[in-house]
Design an enzyme around this catalytic site. Structure first.
Site, PDB file in Angstrom:
ATOM      1  N   CYS A  40       0.870  -1.174   0.000  1.00 43.70           N
ATOM      2  CA  CYS A  40       0.000   0.000   0.000  1.00 43.70           C
ATOM      3  C   CYS A  40       0.915   1.233   0.000  1.00 43.70           C
ATOM      4  CB  CYS A  40      -0.893  -0.013   1.243  1.00 43.70           C
ATOM      5  SG  CYS A  40      -1.859   1.491   1.424  1.00 43.70           S
ATOM      6  N   GLN A 163      -5.307  11.403  14.737  1.00 43.60           N
ATOM      7  CA  GLN A 163      -5.187  11.808  13.331  1.00 43.60           C
ATOM      8  C   GLN A 163      -4.162  10.933  12.614  1.00 43.60           C
ATOM      9  OE1 GLN A 163      -7.285  13.793  12.132  1.00 43.60           O
ATOM     10  NE2 GLN A 163      -7.751  15.507  13.476  1.00 43.60           N
ATOM     11  N   TYR A 192     -14.948  17.439  21.532  1.00 46.32           N
ATOM     12  CA  TYR A 192     -14.542  16.262  20.737  1.00 46.32           C
ATOM     13  C   TYR A 192     -13.015  16.144  20.848  1.00 46.32           C
ATOM     14  CZ  TYR A 192     -19.006  17.730  18.625  1.00 46.32           C
ATOM     15  OH  TYR A 192     -20.290  18.170  18.411  1.00 46.32           O
ATOM     16  N   GLU A 213     -15.068  14.647  25.749  1.00 41.05           N
ATOM     17  CA  GLU A 213     -14.909  13.510  24.828  1.00 41.05           C
ATOM     18  C   GLU A 213     -15.805  12.373  25.314  1.00 41.05           C
ATOM     19  OE1 GLU A 213     -14.155  10.692  22.291  1.00 41.05           O
ATOM     20  OE2 GLU A 213     -13.299  12.693  21.925  1.00 41.05           O
ATOM     21  N   ASP A 258     -13.408  19.789  17.177  1.00 43.18           N
ATOM     22  CA  ASP A 258     -12.915  18.923  16.110  1.00 43.18           C
ATOM     23  C   ASP A 258     -13.878  17.737  15.988  1.00 43.18           C
ATOM     24  OD1 ASP A 258     -11.444  17.505  14.287  1.00 43.18           O
ATOM     25  OD2 ASP A 258      -9.770  17.039  15.620  1.00 43.18           O
ATOM     26  N   CYS A 285     -13.287  17.725   8.885  1.00 46.01           N
ATOM     27  CA  CYS A 285     -12.790  16.829   7.823  1.00 46.01           C
ATOM     28  C   CYS A 285     -13.846  16.649   6.731  1.00 46.01           C
ATOM     29  CB  CYS A 285     -12.364  15.484   8.402  1.00 46.01           C
ATOM     30  SG  CYS A 285     -13.689  14.604   9.224  1.00 46.01           S
TER      31      CYS A 285
END
Length: 328
Positions: A40, A163, A192, A213, A258, A285
């Site tokens: 990959c 991430q 978050y 969270e 986030d 995102c």
């Protein structure tokens, strides 16, 4: 991104079985069919070594491959995690069942064939919708991934979110704190928060940070990460962000959020308008849910800056940081 290839710090590979051979690879889109791959390009070198070696190891130990259609068999996924700062590789074997009798043999053979591996984990997960969830035990190594950014250290448990592009995450943390122009006396709400990706640096540069969270594993890791970085001005709250905000009536100067791909949503955005922080840093995102949420926040906030980050080279996905400032 500093790396165009080999940048991913996590990959979820699926096991399959076809014509008497064990397959390891990725699932075809909208299908349970596993396409076997032996390399990959966006993965680190150690992942590719494992990809090449593991199918044969699994065949040798005769462990039964899980069949999602029949819901029979044992071995479902191999998740690989990597620390670009410490050059550590973690191999996580995900099984349907608690029993994994072949684990010891797999461990021995894997360490012989892929010596770059520092940790081996067994995750027991009966769910077919989420890959990396459930109780786990450490078969080899420390059982955590150590990651170091410019100023902070993290320990990441096997099933916690982090991430996937080390260099871009570092740049994003840098960008967020620079844009917020922290002076050291701010009260910050980090929503978050995960394992404290932004929390730790925010705490280094402000008066107090409350990190919210909903994942128990991440909150536990977040508290440990605050300790590792010798921070006493952080409080991790284990709660759903929407639920937490319903009863929260404290004062905050700054909000950092986030959220997952689904975005913060209307209820959270309305509550942020009521809290009236001076500045909001929104990390997203998904440009579509970001635009939806900004439309609500724009009622009382000006967009000061928008900065995209190439978190996922070779794909169309983009991470965006938006800084908002309260009007008046």
């Amino acid at each position: 991104s500093d790396l165009e290839y080999g940048y991913r710090s996590k990959m979820e590979f699926a096991f399959g079985f076809k014509n008497g051979k064990v397959l390891l690879g990725l699932k075809r889109r909208n299908s349970n069919e596993v396409v076997g791959i032996n390399e990959c390009p966006i993965s680190p070198n150690s992942f590719n070594k494992a990809l090449a070696a593991v199918p044969e190891i699994v065949e040798t130990t005769k462990v039964k491959i899980y069949n999602p259609m029949r819901r029979t068999g044992t071995l479902k996924h191999l998740v690989l995690r990597f620390s670009h700062s410490h050059n550590q590789t973690m191999a996580i074997f995900v099984t349907k069942t608690e029993t994994f009798r072949e684990a010891r043999d797999i461990r021995t053979l894997l360490l012989r064939k892929v010596p770059q591996i520092n940790s081996i984990i067994h995750v027991m997960n009966s769910s077919d919708t989420v890959v990396l969830r459930g109780p786990y035990k450490t078969l080899y190594g420390s059982g955590v991934l150590e990651v170091e950014m410019d100023y902070e250290k993290f320990q990441i448990p096997p099933t916690a979110f982090f991430q996937i592009n080390h260099h871009i995450t570092n740049k994003m943390i840098e960008h967020v704190v620079k844009e917020l122009e922290l002076e050291g006396n701010e009260v910050v709400l980090d929503l978050y928060a995960g394992i404290g990706t932004f929390t730790i640096r925010l705490a280094m540069l402000s008066k107090f940070v409350t990190a919210v969270e909903n994942s128990h594993i991440s909150v536990k890791a977040g508290r440990a990460n605050a300790n590792i970085n010798s921070l006493r001005n952080v409080k991790f709250e284990e709660a759903d962000v929407e639920e937490f905000l319903k009863s929260f009536d404290g004062f905050v100067d700054i909000v950092v959020l986030d959220p997952p791909r689904t975005g913060a949503g209307k209820t959270v955005c309305q509550k942020l308008l009521e809290l009236k922080p001076r500045k909001i840093a929104y990390i997203s995102c998904d440009p579509a849910t970001l635009a939806r949420d900004l439309a609500i926040l724009k009622e009382h906030y000006e967009i000061e800056s928008v900065q995209p980050f190439d978190m996922f080279p070779q794909t169309y996905h983009v991470e965006t940081v938006v800084l908002l400032k309260r009007r008046g």
